[in-house]
Design a protein around this motif. Structure first.
Motif, PDB file in Angstrom:
ATOM      1  N   GLU A   1       0.832  -1.207   0.000  1.00  0.00           N
ATOM      2  CA  GLU A   1       0.000   0.000   0.000  1.00  0.00           C
ATOM      3  C   GLU A   1       0.864   1.254   0.000  1.00  0.00           C
ATOM      4  OE1 GLU A   1      -4.065   1.812   1.793  1.00  0.00           O
ATOM      5  OE2 GLU A   1      -2.974   0.434   3.096  1.00  0.00           O
ATOM      6  N   GLY A   2       1.938   1.250   0.788  1.00  0.00           N
ATOM      7  CA  GLY A   2       2.840   2.403   0.783  1.00  0.00           C
ATOM      8  C   GLY A   2       3.491   2.615  -0.563  1.00  0.00           C
ATOM      9  N   ALA A   3       3.814   1.522  -1.253  1.00  0.00           N
ATOM     10  CA  ALA A   3       4.408   1.626  -2.589  1.00  0.00           C
ATOM     11  C   ALA A   3       3.427   2.215  -3.581  1.00  0.00           C
ATOM     12  CB  ALA A   3       4.874   0.256  -3.057  1.00  0.00           C
ATOM     13  N   ALA A   4       2.147   1.901  -3.425  1.00  0.00           N
ATOM     14  CA  ALA A   4       1.146   2.492  -4.313  1.00  0.00           C
ATOM     15  C   ALA A   4       1.028   3.992  -4.076  1.00  0.00           C
ATOM     16  CB  ALA A   4      -0.205   1.808  -4.105  1.00  0.00           C
ATOM     17  N   VAL A   5       1.221   4.430  -2.826  1.00  0.00           N
ATOM     18  CA  VAL A   5       1.223   5.871  -2.541  1.00  0.00           C
ATOM     19  C   VAL A   5       2.423   6.528  -3.225  1.00  0.00           C
ATOM     20  CG1 VAL A   5       1.446   7.633  -0.744  1.00  0.00           C
ATOM     21  CG2 VAL A   5      -0.016   5.629  -0.351  1.00  0.00           C
ATOM     22  N   LEU A   6       3.623   5.982  -3.013  1.00  0.00           N
ATOM     23  CA  LEU A   6       4.821   6.567  -3.618  1.00  0.00           C
ATOM     24  C   LEU A   6       4.875   6.348  -5.123  1.00  0.00           C
ATOM     25  CD1 LEU A   6       7.697   5.887  -1.046  1.00  0.00           C
ATOM     26  CD2 LEU A   6       6.138   7.825  -1.206  1.00  0.00           C
ATOM     27  N   GLY A   7       4.018   5.474  -5.637  1.00  0.00           N
ATOM     28  CA  GLY A   7       3.932   5.287  -7.084  1.00  0.00           C
ATOM     29  C   GLY A   7       3.323   6.463  -7.800  1.00  0.00           C
ATOM     30  N   THR A   8       2.748   7.409  -7.079  1.00  0.00           N
ATOM     31  CA  THR A   8       2.165   8.637  -7.629  1.00  0.00           C
ATOM     32  C   THR A   8       1.229   8.342  -8.806  1.00  0.00           C
ATOM     33  OG1 THR A   8       4.042   9.082  -9.115  1.00  0.00           O
ATOM     34  CG2 THR A   8       4.147  10.009  -6.905  1.00  0.00           C
ATOM     35  N   GLY A   9       0.429   7.308  -8.655  1.00  0.00           N
ATOM     36  CA  GLY A   9      -0.537   6.956  -9.691  1.00  0.00           C
ATOM     37  C   GLY A   9      -0.025   5.943 -10.689  1.00  0.00           C
ATOM     38  N   GLY A  10       1.292   5.710 -10.744  1.00  0.00           N
ATOM     39  CA  GLY A  10       1.858   4.808 -11.738  1.00  0.00           C
ATOM     40  C   GLY A  10       2.634   3.677 -11.101  1.00  0.00           C
ATOM     41  N   GLY A  11       3.549   3.121 -11.871  1.00  0.00           N
ATOM     42  CA  GLY A  11       4.357   2.017 -11.370  1.00  0.00           C
ATOM     43  C   GLY A  11       3.661   0.673 -11.416  1.00  0.00           C
ATOM     44  N   GLY A  12       2.403   0.628 -11.854  1.00  0.00           N
ATOM     45  CA  GLY A  12       1.657  -0.616 -11.866  1.00  0.00           C
ATOM     46  C   GLY A  12       1.037  -0.893 -10.509  1.00  0.00           C
ATOM     47  N   ASP A  13      -0.083  -1.588 -10.511  1.00  0.00           N
ATOM     48  CA  ASP A  13      -0.802  -1.883  -9.271  1.00  0.00           C
ATOM     49  C   ASP A  13      -0.012  -2.902  -8.454  1.00  0.00           C
ATOM     50  OD1 ASP A  13      -2.535  -2.515  -7.235  1.00  0.00           O
ATOM     51  OD2 ASP A  13      -4.282  -2.779  -8.535  1.00  0.00           O
ATOM     52  N   PRO A  14       0.440  -2.544  -7.230  1.00  0.00           N
ATOM     53  CA  PRO A  14       1.229  -3.492  -6.442  1.00  0.00           C
ATOM     54  C   PRO A  14       0.424  -4.685  -5.944  1.00  0.00           C
ATOM     55  CG  PRO A  14       0.788  -1.530  -5.161  1.00  0.00           C
ATOM     56  CD  PRO A  14       0.320  -1.248  -6.559  1.00  0.00           C
ATOM     57  N   TYR A  15      -0.920  -4.625  -6.027  1.00  0.00           N
ATOM     58  CA  TYR A  15      -1.738  -5.756  -5.594  1.00  0.00           C
ATOM     59  C   TYR A  15      -1.354  -7.025  -6.351  1.00  0.00           C
ATOM     60  CZ  TYR A  15      -5.814  -8.812  -5.129  1.00  0.00           C
ATOM     61  OH  TYR A  15      -6.627  -9.895  -4.916  1.00  0.00           O
ATOM     62  N   ILE A  16      -1.151  -6.887  -7.652  1.00  0.00           N
ATOM     63  CA  ILE A  16      -0.782  -8.040  -8.472  1.00  0.00           C
ATOM     64  C   ILE A  16       0.575  -8.589  -8.032  1.00  0.00           C
ATOM     65  CG2 ILE A  16      -0.236  -8.791 -10.823  1.00  0.00           C
ATOM     66  CD1 ILE A  16      -2.126  -6.479 -11.761  1.00  0.00           C
ATOM     67  N   GLY A  17       1.546  -7.699  -7.871  1.00  0.00           N
ATOM     68  CA  GLY A  17       2.869  -8.126  -7.430  1.00  0.00           C
ATOM     69  C   GLY A  17       2.846  -8.698  -6.031  1.00  0.00           C
ATOM     70  N   ARG A  18       2.007  -8.123  -5.157  1.00  0.00           N
ATOM     71  CA  ARG A  18       1.905  -8.641  -3.788  1.00  0.00           C
ATOM     72  C   ARG A  18       1.454 -10.095  -3.791  1.00  0.00           C
ATOM     73  NH1 ARG A  18      -3.000  -6.809  -0.616  1.00  0.00           N
ATOM     74  NH2 ARG A  18      -3.595  -9.005  -0.885  1.00  0.00           N
ATOM     75  N   LEU A  19       0.511 -10.427  -4.660  1.00  0.00           N
ATOM     76  CA  LEU A  19       0.056 -11.817  -4.746  1.00  0.00           C
ATOM     77  C   LEU A  19       1.184 -12.739  -5.189  1.00  0.00           C
ATOM     78  CD1 LEU A  19      -3.493 -11.396  -6.348  1.00  0.00           C
ATOM     79  CD2 LEU A  19      -2.898 -11.697  -3.936  1.00  0.00           C
ATOM     80  N   LEU A  20       2.033 -12.256  -6.107  1.00  0.00           N
ATOM     81  CA  LEU A  20       3.170 -13.054  -6.556  1.00  0.00           C
ATOM     82  C   LEU A  20       4.160 -13.296  -5.412  1.00  0.00           C
ATOM     83  CD1 LEU A  20       3.818 -11.377 -10.031  1.00  0.00           C
ATOM     84  CD2 LEU A  20       2.754 -13.605  -9.618  1.00  0.00           C
ATOM     85  N   VAL A  21       4.389 -12.258  -4.586  1.00  0.00           N
ATOM     86  CA  VAL A  21       5.289 -12.425  -3.434  1.00  0.00           C
ATOM     87  C   VAL A  21       4.649 -13.335  -2.395  1.00  0.00           C
ATOM     88  CG1 VAL A  21       6.602 -11.250  -1.632  1.00  0.00           C
ATOM     89  CG2 VAL A  21       6.296 -10.151  -3.858  1.00  0.00           C
ATOM     90  N   GLU A  22       3.345 -13.193  -2.165  1.00  0.00           N
ATOM     91  CA  GLU A  22       2.646 -14.064  -1.218  1.00  0.00           C
ATOM     92  C   GLU A  22       2.795 -15.529  -1.618  1.00  0.00           C
ATOM     93  OE1 GLU A  22      -1.413 -13.080  -0.533  1.00  0.00           O
ATOM     94  OE2 GLU A  22      -0.983 -11.079   0.235  1.00  0.00           O
ATOM     95  N   ARG A  23       2.765 -15.788  -2.905  1.00  0.00           N
ATOM     96  CA  ARG A  23       2.932 -17.159  -3.389  1.00  0.00           C
ATOM     97  C   ARG A  23       4.295 -17.709  -2.987  1.00  0.00           C
ATOM     98  NH1 ARG A  23       2.603 -17.869  -9.777  1.00  0.00           N
ATOM     99  NH2 ARG A  23       4.623 -16.828  -9.606  1.00  0.00           N
ATOM    100  N   GLU A  24       5.322 -16.869  -3.065  1.00  0.00           N
ATOM    101  CA  GLU A  24       6.659 -17.315  -2.668  1.00  0.00           C
ATOM    102  C   GLU A  24       6.723 -17.571  -1.165  1.00  0.00           C
ATOM    103  OE1 GLU A  24       8.921 -18.059  -4.878  1.00  0.00           O
ATOM    104  OE2 GLU A  24       7.632 -17.334  -6.508  1.00  0.00           O
ATOM    105  N   LEU A  25       6.113 -16.695  -0.367  1.00  0.00           N
ATOM    106  CA  LEU A  25       6.115 -16.881   1.085  1.00  0.00           C
ATOM    107  C   LEU A  25       5.345 -18.143   1.465  1.00  0.00           C
ATOM    108  CD1 LEU A  25       5.527 -13.212   2.349  1.00  0.00           C
ATOM    109  CD2 LEU A  25       7.690 -14.460   2.193  1.00  0.00           C
ATOM    110  N   ALA A  26       4.239 -18.381   0.771  1.00  0.00           N
ATOM    111  CA  ALA A  26       3.443 -19.579   1.062  1.00  0.00           C
ATOM    112  C   ALA A  26       4.213 -20.855   0.734  1.00  0.00           C
ATOM    113  CB  ALA A  26       2.133 -19.537   0.279  1.00  0.00           C
ATOM    114  N   ALA A  27       5.161 -20.754  -0.190  1.00  0.00           N
ATOM    115  CA  ALA A  27       5.978 -21.912  -0.561  1.00  0.00           C
ATOM    116  C   ALA A  27       7.147 -22.124   0.407  1.00  0.00           C
ATOM    117  CB  ALA A  27       6.503 -21.740  -1.987  1.00  0.00           C
TER     118      ALA A  27
END
Length: 368
Positions: free
Chosen positions: A15-41
């Protein structure tokens, strides 16, 4: 000292990255799910400061490239992440000690976390923007003399290329063309650096800052406190020393198109209790905010669109008619305001004719 990222830390950081993304940088929600997958493994994400790197270590930044609008319809799998990283290692003939973000804003805050988990490498708590920018040459790394190439670029379909460009702007142009041919999204590893260069050219502590911003907003919501007051108080003790509400209103119009690999456009907000109007111009990220035609914030200072009731960040690809938004501006750290930095990613770097004026000097105009 270094620390392992917990699941709660990850949610706050996204969420903080989405704030500092200033509207861009891509939605971190998608990337967060990818990282969650690694943690779950059972893998871990270990964050270290630049001061913890051993002398002479090789560090390779990692990110995705493309228009944020593409990621909404074409979700990344993460497969090209390792391919680009390994291709650059092979080209350089060295193994990297760590990975790091090129930008701390949006989706690209998540990509190096996923890569670090995939490869068992630490992630350096620093980046080259302290926010998100749309072009590869727009990095403090390059401004302070680091070459962006050789760089490696890969797709989710097995394509891998290594680019050696004449300069960092040319690297951006070549990589952008390849990204378009790869379907509008690619994985890249660029700006290979040693320990001394990382320490000298980076914006430090930005992953932890993202985590702290997300935590501040989460705790404010839980306490039914004003998220913007909480965020302003938190930023006061950081290199991003000034945070301020510029405008509260409702989205009255959005023009958005994907051109040359960028999401370009403008958004118009109308105040709810007055006739005031705020116009935002963006190229992936918000570049300039004009209130009744007067500039009230301009790149590289950060211009963020946040939901008025919760403080949740709203990226440019999600802007829609009728949304009630608060436009919140944040002053950028001093390393981003040097003459060389402004020549690269100040207003002129985006073809804007408005001069750069620091946020703190524009505040009187913003409040009248």
């Amino acid at each position: 000292m270094g620390y392992d990222l917990t699941l709660r830390d990850l949610h706050d950081l996204a969420e903080g990255a989405a704030v500092l993304g200033t509207g861009g940088g891509g939605d971190p929600y998608i990337g967060r799910l990818l990282v969650e997958r690694e943690l779950a493994a059972g893998r871990r994400v270990h964050i270290i400061g630049a001061s913890e790197l051993p002398g002479g270590a090789l560090v390779l930044p990692s990110s995705m490239m493309g228009a944020p609008t593409v990621f909404v319809e074409k979700l990344p799998s993460g497969g090209g992440n390792v391919a680009a990283f390994r291709a650059l290692e092979e080209h350089l003939g060295r193994r990297a000690h760590a990975v790091m973000p090129t930008e701390c804003g949006g989706l690209n805050s998540m990509i190096p976390l996923m890569l670090g988990a995939q490869l068992g490498l630490p992630v350096v708590d620093a980046d080259g923007m302290g926010r998100a920018f749309p072009e590869l040459q727009m990095q403090t790394f390059g401004v302070l003399g680091v070459s962006g190439s050789p760089m490696a670029i890969a797709s989710d379909h097995g394509d891998v290329c290594v680019i050696t460009a004449g300069d960092n702007k040319r690297m951006e142009q070549l990589a952008r063309a390849l990204t378009i041919q790869m379907g509008g999204a690619s994985y890249i590893s660029d700006y290979p650096m040693d320990t001394a260069e990382v320490r000298r050219t980076s914006v430090h502590g930005t992953l932890s800052l993202c985590r702290d911003i997300g935590r501040t907003l989460r705790e404010a919501r839980a306490a039914h406190a004003d998220p913007f007051d909480a965020l302003t108080a938190m930023l006061a003790g950081t290199p991003y020393s000034l945070g301020v509400v510029l405008f509260r209103g409702k989205v009255a119009d959005v023009e958005r198109r994907t051109v040359d690999g960028f999401a370009r456009g403008r958004a118009l907000l109308r105040a709810i209790d007055s006739d005031d109007v705020l116009e935002l111009t963006f190229q992936n990220e918000h570049l300039v905010a004009r209130r009744d035609s007067r500039v009230v914030a301009i790149v590289p200072d950060l211009i963020c669109t946040l939901a008025t009731d919760t403080g949740a960040p709203v990226p440019t690809e999600s802007l829609a008619y009728g949304q009630r938004l608060t436009v919140y501006a944040i002053s950028t750290p001093p390393i981003m305001r040097t003459p060389d930095a402004l020549a690269c990613f100040g207003p002129a770097g985006f073809g804007l004719t408005d001069p750069y004026v620091p946020l703190e000097e524009l505040l009187p105009a913003a409040r009248t």
